[in-house]
Enzyme design. Structure first.
Site, mmCIF file in Angstrom:
data_model
loop_
_atom_site.group_PDB
_atom_site.id
_atom_site.type_symbol
_atom_site.label_atom_id
_atom_site.label_comp_id
_atom_site.label_asym_id
_atom_site.label_seq_id
_atom_site.Cartn_x
_atom_site.Cartn_y
_atom_site.Cartn_z
ATOM 1 N N GLY A 21 0.666 -1.427 0.164
ATOM 2 C CA GLY A 21 0.086 -0.319 0.226
ATOM 3 C C GLY A 21 1.009 1.475 0.162
ATOM 4 N N CYS A 22 0.211 1.933 0.949
ATOM 5 C CA CYS A 22 1.116 3.365 0.368
ATOM 6 C C CYS A 22 3.004 3.717 1.220
ATOM 7 C CB CYS A 22 0.250 4.245 1.724
ATOM 8 S SG CYS A 22 -1.451 4.700 1.390
ATOM 9 N N ALA A 23 3.445 2.475 2.128
ATOM 10 C CA ALA A 23 4.400 2.140 3.012
ATOM 11 C C ALA A 23 5.387 1.392 1.385
ATOM 12 C CB ALA A 23 4.540 0.918 3.866
ATOM 13 N N ALA A 24 4.742 1.149 0.266
ATOM 14 C CA ALA A 24 5.011 0.586 -0.648
ATOM 15 C C ALA A 24 6.312 1.844 -1.241
ATOM 16 C CB ALA A 24 4.177 0.130 -1.609
ATOM 17 N N PHE A 27 4.030 5.050 5.088
ATOM 18 C CA PHE A 27 3.752 4.031 6.415
ATOM 19 C C PHE A 27 2.366 3.584 5.845
ATOM 20 C CE2 PHE A 27 4.909 8.450 8.053
ATOM 21 C CZ PHE A 27 5.920 7.684 8.801
#
Length: 363
Positions: free
Chosen positions: A137-140, A333
Site C-alpha cells: 500500500g502506501c508504504a510501498a 507508512f
C-alpha cells in the site's frame, strides 16, 4: 552509494474539488446516520483537489472488477512511459543503464507485471531484474527506495528505476457506506511517479541506512477485502493515531546512524492525512514547516498512496534542493501497520564541487 534522484510525477487531467466531494456526499448519502461526521472528517483532511484517471461520472459507476482492471492496465501503459522517460532524464541515464526495475502499485493487478511490458517496449535490457511490490500500500514507496538501496549495496555501481502507479479512484465501491470507506472517498487521489536510484553519481538524497518496522497486531487496521466487485478498502478508526507507535521507530533508526531525529535538515514522509503529520510534529518535536512538502501533496493531490513520497521529494527539488551534506529522512507508512524508513545526506553533485573550487580560486 545509492542516490535517489529527482522524481518525475504526473497526475491525470480530471479534477475533483473538496466542494464537489462534499456536495456528492450530501446528495448520495442524505439519509446516512453519520453523514455529518463524514462531512466534517472530509473537510478536516485539508484535501482541496484530487485528480482522477476517469471523468467523475464514469468513476462513480461500477462496471465490474474485470472492466476496472482493464482500465487500470490500459491507463498504466498509456501514462507510465512519460514519467519513466522524465525520471531517466533527471538522473542522466538511459534505459540500458538500468539494472533493476521496481514497480509499486496497490490499485490494480497485472501478471506479468508492468515491468515486463516496460522492458519489452522502452529499450531496457532483457537481463534487467524485476521487482513488483503490490501489497504494501502506501508504504510501498519507501519500501521501493529501501530495496533499491539494498540492491545497490549488493551490486555497487548499479542503477535502479522505481515506478509507482496508483489509480485509487478505481477502488471506489458505491455499496460501501461505512465511515472509513466514505472518508477514503474524499481522501485518495490518482498519480504516477518514477525515480532513478543511481549507484554512482547523481544529485539527490544519498541513502545511507534503511529499516522497516511493523506495529504488532495491527494487520487489520488498513486492509483490502477482495470480493467479486474488486478491492474494498478498509480503514480502522485507530489508524490516525499510529504515529505514536511509529515515531519511536523513526527515532531508533536515526539514532542507529548516530544522529538525532529532531535535528535533521529535511523530512519526506507519507501524507496519509493531516493528523499523521501533526502527530509526527508532536512526537518528533518538529515545527509544522518541516513537513511542508508532504502537506502540499496532501492539499493539492490527496493521499496518492505509494507516490506521496516521490511527489513530496519532487517539491523539495522544485524549491532548490538542499545544501550538500544536509541530513534527512524519508519514510512511507502503510498496511501492517508498516513503516519503511531511510536516512541519508543530500548529494548536490559535482557541480557544487566545481563552484566551491572556483570560489576558493577567486579568494
Amino acid at each position: 552509494m545509492a542516490t535517489l534522484c529527482r522524481p518525475a510525477v504526473a497526475v491525470p487531467e480530471h479534477v475533483i474539488t473538496q466542494e464537489q466531494t462534499l456536495a456528492l456526499a450530501r446528495k448520495m448519502h442524505a439519509g446516512h446516520p453519520q453523514r455529518d461526521l463524514v462531512m466534517r472528517l472530509i473537510e478536516n483532511t485539508g484535501v482541496l483537489t484530487r485528480h482522477l484517471v476517469q471523468p467523475l461520472d464514469v468513476t462513480l459507476d461500477h462496471p465490474g472488477f474485470e472492466t476496472r482492471n482493464q482500465v487500470y492496465e490500459a491507463e498504466a501503459k498509456r501514462r507510465v512511459p512519460d514519467v519513466v522517460r522524465r525520471a531517466l532524464a533527471h538522473a542522466d541515464v538511459e534505459p540500458g543503464d538500468i539494472d533493476l526495475i521496481v514497480y509499486v502499485s496497490c490499485t490494480g493487478f497485472m501478471m506479468p507485471s508492468l515491468t515486463a511490458w516496460l522492458i519489452n517496449t522502452m529499450g531496457f535490457r532483457s537481463d534487467t531484474r524485476q521487482l513488483p511490490i503490490a501489497q504494501l500500500g502506501c508504504a510501498a514507496g519507501g519500501a521501493a527506495i529501501n530495496r533499491a538501496h539494498d540492491f545497490i549495496t549488493a551490486y555497487p555501481g548499479s542503477n535502479v528505476l522505481i515506478v509507482s502507479c496508483e489509480f485509487c479512484s478505481l477502488l471506489y465501491q458505491p455499496t460501501d457506506i461505512g465511515v472509513g470507506s466514505l472518508l477514503s472517498n474524499g481522501l485518495f487521489g490518482d498519480a504516477l511517479s518514477a525515480a532513478v536510484v543511481r549507484g554512482e553519481g547523481g544529485v539527490g538524497m544519498r541513502i545511507e541506512r534503511n529499516g522497516s518496522h511493523l506495529v504488532p497486531d495491527t494487520e487489520n487496521w488498513i486492509s483490502y477485502a477482495v470480493r467479486e466487485t474488486g478491492f474494498h478498502f478498509q480503514l480502522d478508526k485507530r489508524v490516525p493515531g499510529t504515529m505514536e507507535m511509529l515515531a519511536p521507530a523513526l527515532k531508533t533508526l536515526v539514532a542507529q546512524h548516530s544522529w538525532e531525529v529532531g535535528e535533521l535538515d529535511f523530512y519526506i514522509v507519507h501524507a496519509g492525512g493531516p493528523r499523521i503529520l501533526d502527530d509526527l510534529c508532536h512526537f518528533l518535536d518538529l515545527g509544522p514547516e518541516m513537513f511542508r512538502f508532504s502537506r502540499a501533496t496532501l492539499t493539492e493531490r490527496g493521499n496518492i498512496a505509494s507516490s506521496v513520497v516521490f511527489d513530496a521529494l519532487a517539491r523539495l527539488f522544485d524549491e532548490g534542493g538542499m545544501d550538500d551534506g544536509a541530513r534527512g529522512l524519508i519514510a512511507g507508512f502503510g498496511p501492517g501497520i508498516t513503516a519503511e524508513i531511510g536516512v541519508g545526506r543530500w548529494n548536490a553533485g559535482p557541480g557544487i564541487e566545481r563552484e566551491l573550487s572556483a570560489l576558493t580560486a577567486r579568494l
